[in-house]
Design an enzyme around this catalytic site. Structure first.
Site, mmCIF file in Angstrom:
data_model
loop_
_atom_site.group_PDB
_atom_site.id
_atom_site.type_symbol
_atom_site.label_atom_id
_atom_site.label_comp_id
_atom_site.label_asym_id
_atom_site.label_seq_id
_atom_site.Cartn_x
_atom_site.Cartn_y
_atom_site.Cartn_z
ATOM 1 N N ASP A 58 0.816 -1.214 0.000
ATOM 2 C CA ASP A 58 0.000 0.000 0.000
ATOM 3 C C ASP A 58 0.858 1.276 0.000
ATOM 4 O OD1 ASP A 58 0.587 -1.026 2.627
ATOM 5 O OD2 ASP A 58 -0.815 0.397 3.503
ATOM 6 N N HIS A 59 2.175 1.107 -0.016
ATOM 7 C CA HIS A 59 3.093 2.253 -0.114
ATOM 8 C C HIS A 59 3.956 2.184 -1.384
ATOM 9 C CE1 HIS A 59 2.285 3.634 4.062
ATOM 10 N NE2 HIS A 59 1.891 2.371 4.144
ATOM 11 N N HIS A 112 8.572 -1.276 12.182
ATOM 12 C CA HIS A 112 7.396 -1.678 11.391
ATOM 13 C C HIS A 112 7.892 -2.555 10.240
ATOM 14 C CE1 HIS A 112 3.400 -1.350 9.600
ATOM 15 N NE2 HIS A 112 3.978 -1.029 8.455
ATOM 16 N N ASP A 135 4.748 4.383 8.003
ATOM 17 C CA ASP A 135 4.034 3.611 9.036
ATOM 18 C C ASP A 135 4.865 3.462 10.312
ATOM 19 O OD1 ASP A 135 2.022 3.365 7.192
ATOM 20 O OD2 ASP A 135 2.138 1.181 7.007
HETATM 21 C C1 GBP Z 1 -7.456 -0.343 11.697
HETATM 22 O O1 GBP Z 1 -7.378 -0.277 12.902
HETATM 23 O O2 GBP Z 1 -7.836 0.615 10.990
HETATM 24 N N1 GBP Z 1 -7.504 -1.643 9.674
HETATM 25 C C2 GBP Z 1 -7.064 -1.647 11.032
HETATM 26 C C3 GBP Z 1 -5.570 -1.836 11.213
HETATM 27 C C4 GBP Z 1 -0.465 -0.334 8.802
HETATM 28 S S1 GBP Z 1 -0.979 -0.907 7.176
HETATM 29 C C5 GBP Z 1 -4.785 -1.905 9.934
HETATM 30 C C6 GBP Z 1 -3.292 -2.121 10.226
HETATM 31 O O3 GBP Z 1 -2.867 -3.144 10.767
HETATM 32 N N2 GBP Z 1 -2.499 -1.147 9.831
HETATM 33 C C7 GBP Z 1 -1.053 -1.197 9.934
HETATM 34 C C8 GBP Z 1 -0.551 -0.664 11.265
HETATM 35 O O4 GBP Z 1 0.629 -0.689 11.507
HETATM 36 N N3 GBP Z 1 -1.451 -0.140 12.095
HETATM 37 C C9 GBP Z 1 -1.113 0.441 13.367
HETATM 38 C C10 GBP Z 1 -2.175 0.221 14.404
HETATM 39 O O5 GBP Z 1 -3.174 -0.478 14.110
HETATM 40 O O6 GBP Z 1 -2.002 0.698 15.524
HETATM 41 N N4 GBP Z 1 -0.140 -3.082 5.724
HETATM 42 O O7 GBP Z 1 -1.001 -2.599 4.848
HETATM 43 C C11 GBP Z 1 -0.033 -2.405 7.010
HETATM 44 O O8 GBP Z 1 1.309 -2.044 7.279
HETATM 45 C C12 GBP Z 1 0.618 -4.199 5.392
HETATM 46 C C13 GBP Z 1 0.925 -4.481 4.072
HETATM 47 C C14 GBP Z 1 1.080 -5.073 6.396
HETATM 48 C C15 GBP Z 1 1.703 -5.574 3.746
HETATM 49 C C16 GBP Z 1 1.845 -6.162 6.057
HETATM 50 C C17 GBP Z 1 2.156 -6.383 4.752
HETATM 51 BR BR1 GBP Z 1 3.246 -7.881 4.304
HETATM 52 ZN ZN ZN Z 2 3.131 -0.739 6.450
#
Ligand code: GBP
Ligand code: ZN
Length: 263
Positions: A58-59, A112, A135
């Site tokens: 997503d980045h 992260h 993130d």
């Molecule tokens: C919410 O609370 O909104 N949808 C849920 C959480 C960053 S994206 C979504 C979530 O887990 N988000 C991640 C995060 O670190 N959140 C901090 C928190 O909940 O406090 N991602 O898209 C996430 O990094 C991803 C992509 C992860 C590929 C792993 C892989 Br491999």
């Molecule tokens: Zn991430």
């Protein structure tokens, strides 16, 4: 310097950083390249670089596409992670520039992901700096510890980012502010700044406006993960050290919504 938000996917932010004198631009995490390029075009900006914070799709998943659409664009990314389309690997302390007035300092902020990079951006002297934290640091929160330890997140958040000048504007990778502040209140129920910011963030969100940026100064007042040096925050979560506390707060946040579901 001018900074434009480009909302992408469900709750991600890409950004365009513009050097106004030359109209040269850098795109941070352009996950939806067509959208970002349209905003660049609307502002007569010539995109020169992509700054990738970390390898998650997503980045970074727009990088190959943006290289096809903008021949010659340079794609910067972390020194350890395998970032899609990366042409130039960067590490802690590396310096880049944009146009005539913008300087970019790469800060390695792992946990992260291992190779996560935050970009500290300065423009003309009278302008407040900006930091693009992906993130690692969210408004009132932080990223999940997918590839690192509490020690590393403590170093990244409280030492590396926490040492930036107080007025530095914080531009993060997701719009998570309301949820983060609701959680922050479970850690520090009496922190008035958190309650005030929550009510502001709810209004912003209802009006369809971003809650980003905040500042480093504000994060030090409302972000429980950045407040673990304070003995009273350590006490709230029954911990004796900052590192122990950041780990405990992360664990509580990971379980927070799960617990709500059981009530
Ligand atoms: C919410 O609370 O909104 N949808 C849920 C959480 C960053 S994206 C979504 C979530 O887990 N988000 C991640 C995060 O670190 N959140 C901090 C928190 O909940 O406090 N991602 O898209 C996430 O990094 C991803 C992509 C992860 C590929 C792993 C892989 Br491999
Ligand atoms: Zn991430």
């Amino acid at each position: 310097m001018k900074i434009i938000h480009v909302p992408c996917l469900s709750d991600n932010y890409s950004y365009i950083i513009i050097d106004e004198a030359t109209k040269e631009g850098a795109a941070v995490d352009p996950a939806e390249p067509e959208k970002v390029l349209q905003v660049a075009k609307d502002n007569q900006v010539n995109l020169k670089t992509v700054l990738t914070t970390h390898h998650h799709w997503d980045h970074a998943s727009g990088n190959d596409k943006i290289k096809q659409l903008v021949p010659g664009i340079r794609v910067y990314g972390g020194s350890i992670d395998n970032v899609q389309g990366c042409t130039d690997k960067v590490g802690n302390g590396d310096k880049l520039s944009l146009g005539s007035d913008i300087n970019i300092l790469c800060l390695h902020t792992p946990c992260h992901t291992k190779g996560h990079i935050s970009y500290y951006v300065t423009g003309k002297e009278e302008e407040d700096p900006a930091v693009f934290t992906g993130d690692t640091l969210f408004i009132a929160g932080c990223g999940k510890f997918f590839e690192g330890t509490a020690e590393q997140m403590y170093q990244s958040l409280c030492v590396t980012l926490g040492s930036l000048p107080k007025p530095t504007r914080v531009f993060c990778g997701h719009e998570y502010t309301v949820k983060n502040l609701q959680f922050a209140l479970t850690v520090e129920p009496d922190n008035v700044r958190i309650a005030q910011k929550l009510s502001w963030a709810q209004h912003q969100q209802q009006a369809g406006h971003p809650t980003v940026p905040s500042t480093i100064e504000e994060e030090l007042e409302i972000n429980p993960f950045m407040r673990v040096d304070l003995p009273e925050v350590q006490e709230k979560v029954n911990c004796k050290t900052p590192v122990e506390a950041i780990g405990e707060i992360r664990k509580r946040k990971d379980n927070w919504r799960v617990n709500l579901g059981l009530l």
